[in-house]
Design an enzyme around this catalytic site. Structure first.
Site, PDB file in Angstrom:
ATOM      1  CB  CYS A  91     -23.911 -44.389   2.043  1.00 49.22           C
ATOM      2  SG  CYS A  91     -24.886 -44.049   3.441  1.00 49.22           S
ATOM      3  CG  HIS A 108     -26.903 -45.562  -1.652  1.00 48.97           C
ATOM      4  ND1 HIS A 108     -26.159 -46.524  -1.211  1.00 48.97           N
ATOM      5  CD2 HIS A 108     -27.285 -44.840  -0.623  1.00 48.97           C
ATOM      6  CE1 HIS A 108     -26.020 -46.402   0.274  1.00 48.97           C
ATOM      7  NE2 HIS A 108     -26.862 -45.567   0.469  1.00 48.97           N
ATOM      8  CD  GLU A 136     -25.383 -48.400  -3.967  1.00 51.86           C
ATOM      9  OE1 GLU A 136     -24.772 -47.568  -4.377  1.00 51.86           O
ATOM     10  OE2 GLU A 136     -25.438 -48.839  -2.674  1.00 51.86           O
TER      11      GLU A 136
END
Lengths: 80, 227
Positions: free
Chosen positions: B85, B201, B203
């Site tokens: 990002c 993302h 994560e």
């Protein structure tokens, strides 16, 4: 010396903000607008008193930070 | 495996990445942007967020911060560097990846789950990954990938596209392009494939109770590839 620089988007780069501003101006009754492109303006006040040297430095600033040359052009518009 | 996550002023996904890396076995260190040196690392991650308040252009200020000199040297020496990002935006501003991330086509901040199709598995990030299409989360205002015609040709010729936005079956089309990205590009590599930038993302997809597991697939595979 005070140097003024403008940064503009290159021709083929999409400018959605400019498009929205254009549409809003149309809606407000401003007629006959072909296109609106949004850019940035910087005033850099430098201790350098030599015009040529000051402009050289500002060019370097533009190329290294102020503009992203993939999408933007820069132009020094005044040195005082 | 040792990893480092760089925290810039305004990073806000740094701790999420830290949690994800540790969950899958990395010994992770947090590194402050003002530090001059990187700890010994097998992987460096530039996390998401809004470094320097997105002033001037997203990632432009962070790309000039002190620690980035070490990150550039690390990457140029073949070290694995991944930007997620805002981290992706920092990598393009630092010149480690080609192109730029423009404002989303419809001027909306987009925050939703998307599917991405892995385009190139011949690298440490996606080799042996067990799914071709992954569900990740995106949350960005400037994710609209753009580069010149000459650059896109070079990117294609060198097989540098990492991920495309797609539907859940991996079909790549304009209907599943959330932000107007050129050719549905969601992530790219440098020529050598040691640097990866991606808008989604992973994560945020490491816990089935909260979100999903496709991030787990990614990180588990990544640590195995780096071993």
């Amino acid at each position: 010396m005070k140097i003024s620089v403008i940064i503009t988007l290159k021709k083929n780069v999409l400018d959605p903000q400019g498009k929205v501003i254009h549409r809003t101006l149309d809606d407000m009754g401003f007629e006959n607008i072909n296109e609106v492109r949004q850019g940035k303006y910087f005033e850099i006040d430098t201790k350098e008193n030599d015009k040529k040297k000051a402009e050289e430095k500002v060019k370097e600033m533009c190329e290294k930070l102020l503009a992203n040359l993939v999408i933007e052009n820069y132009k020094i518009i005044s040195t005082q | 495996m040792n990893s480092s996550v760089i925290t810039f002023p305004g990073s806000n996904c740094d701790r999420d990445v830290d949690v994800a890396l540790k969950k899958f076995g990395f010994r992770n260190k947090m590194v402050w942007h003002d530090d001059l040196e990187l700890p010994k690392s097998d992987l460096v991650i530039l996390p998401g967020g809004f470094s320097y308040g997105d002033y001037l252009r997203c990632g432009s200020m962070a790309s000039k911060s002190k620690v980035m000199k070490s990150v550039l040297n690390f990457a140029r020496g073949g070290g694995k560097v991944m930007g997620i990002c805002n981290g992706f935006q920092i990598l393009v501003e630092a010149g480690l990846l080609p192109g730029v991330l423009l404002r989303n086509k419809y001027l909306e901040f987009i925050c939703k789950n998307v599917f991405v199709k892995v385009n190139n598995k011949d690298n440490s990030y996606f080799k042996n990954i067990k799914k071709d299409t992954l569900e990740f989360h995106i949350a960005h205002n400037e994710g609209n990938y753009f580069c010149s015609k000459e650059q896109i040709k070079e990117i294609d010729d060198n097989n540098q596209i990492a991920l495309h936005y797609s539907d859940k079956n991996g079909n790549i089309n304009e209907d599943h392009n959330p932000n107007g990205s050129m050719g549905n590009i969601a992530g790219i590599f440098n020529k050598e494939k040691n640097v990866l930038g991606m808008m989604p993302h992973p994560e945020r997809m490491i816990d089935p109770a909260l979100s999903g597991e496709d991030g787990s697939i990614f990180f588990e595979n990544l640590i195995n590839n780096l071993k």
